[in-house]
Scaffold this motif. Structure first.
Motif, mmCIF file in Angstrom:
data_model
loop_
_atom_site.group_PDB
_atom_site.id
_atom_site.type_symbol
_atom_site.label_atom_id
_atom_site.label_comp_id
_atom_site.label_asym_id
_atom_site.label_seq_id
_atom_site.Cartn_x
_atom_site.Cartn_y
_atom_site.Cartn_z
ATOM 1 N N GLU A 67 29.080 10.765 74.214
ATOM 2 C CA GLU A 67 28.828 12.211 74.233
ATOM 3 C C GLU A 67 27.660 12.563 73.308
ATOM 4 O O GLU A 67 26.796 13.360 73.660
ATOM 5 C CB GLU A 67 30.076 12.987 73.826
ATOM 6 N N GLU A 71 24.150 14.255 74.378
ATOM 7 C CA GLU A 71 23.680 15.492 73.759
ATOM 8 C C GLU A 71 22.262 15.315 73.215
ATOM 9 O O GLU A 71 21.428 16.199 73.361
ATOM 10 C CB GLU A 71 24.624 15.934 72.642
ATOM 11 N N ASN A 112 23.696 17.016 80.641
ATOM 12 C CA ASN A 112 24.539 17.998 79.967
ATOM 13 C C ASN A 112 25.943 17.418 79.786
ATOM 14 O O ASN A 112 26.685 17.272 80.758
ATOM 15 C CB ASN A 112 24.601 19.281 80.800
ATOM 16 N N HIS A 114 28.536 18.746 78.741
ATOM 17 C CA HIS A 114 29.598 19.705 79.054
ATOM 18 C C HIS A 114 30.034 19.606 80.513
ATOM 19 O O HIS A 114 31.192 19.826 80.824
ATOM 20 C CB HIS A 114 29.160 21.120 78.688
#
Length: 190
Positions: A67, A71, A112, A114
């Protein structure tokens, strides 16, 4: 019908939620018009299948730092897009701008974290339900996310010639740079 309502609600939330893709849709609307914004709004249709597949195959075995890496890569890409947008503020070639906008939107969505977190945490659970619930979830989700982003782009494009909206293109580029910087800081802190 509960799955349809849930998919629609989550898609609408994701569609109007401020973020990198929404900023790109707004930038496309301001610079290239409604068609370019609508094209950029299609990015979830082109990218989410990759996240869904990953969620099904490797949800339990992801390395803990993935992650943060995503990012950081996404942050650098947003900074690049914002910088490029500030340098080419006068470029209004609609056809090539629309295609570049779609390419940029796809890249933003693919980097992304998310989007992946949504599909790993929420989406994959909905897609593992008994048939036909996953179909209803998808039929609610995608029209809502794509439609709401396209509607935002259409409204911005419709009024883009108003004097108080013209600086918004520059600000959306600056916001992309700021959001990219934020993602880099978050990735470095974690």
């Amino acid at each position: 019908m509960e799955a349809l309502a849930l998919g629609f609600s989550l898609g609408l939330w994701a569609g109007v939620n401020p973020g990198p893709l929404t900023l790109l849709v707004i930038r496309q609307a301001l610079i290239h018009g409604a068609g370019a914004a609508a094209l950029a709004s299609l990015a979830p249709l082109l990218t989410d299948s990759f996240a869904i597949l990953l969620a099904f195959l490797v949800a339990q075995s992801l390395p803990p730092g993935l992650e943060r890496v995503m990012e950081a890569v996404g942050g650098m890409f947003l900074i690049y897009l914002g910088y490029k947008g500030l340098r080419k503020a006068g470029d209004t070639d609609s056809r090539s701008g629309a295609l570049r906008g779609l390419r940029d939107a796809v890249m933003v969505n693919l980097t992304n974290p998310h989007m992946y977190l949504f599909w790993f945490a929420v989406g994959v659970g909905q897609l593992k339900r008994p048939a036909p619930e996953p179909l209803w979830f998808i039929l609610g989700f995608y029209p809502a996310i794509v439609g709401s982003k396209a509607l935002i782009g259409l409204l911005i494009a419709r009024y883009r010639h108003l004097p108080w909206l013209l600086p918004l293109a520059r600000w959306s580029n600056a916001l992309l740079i700021a959001l990219g910087g934020y993602l880099l800081v978050v990735a470095a802190r974690a």
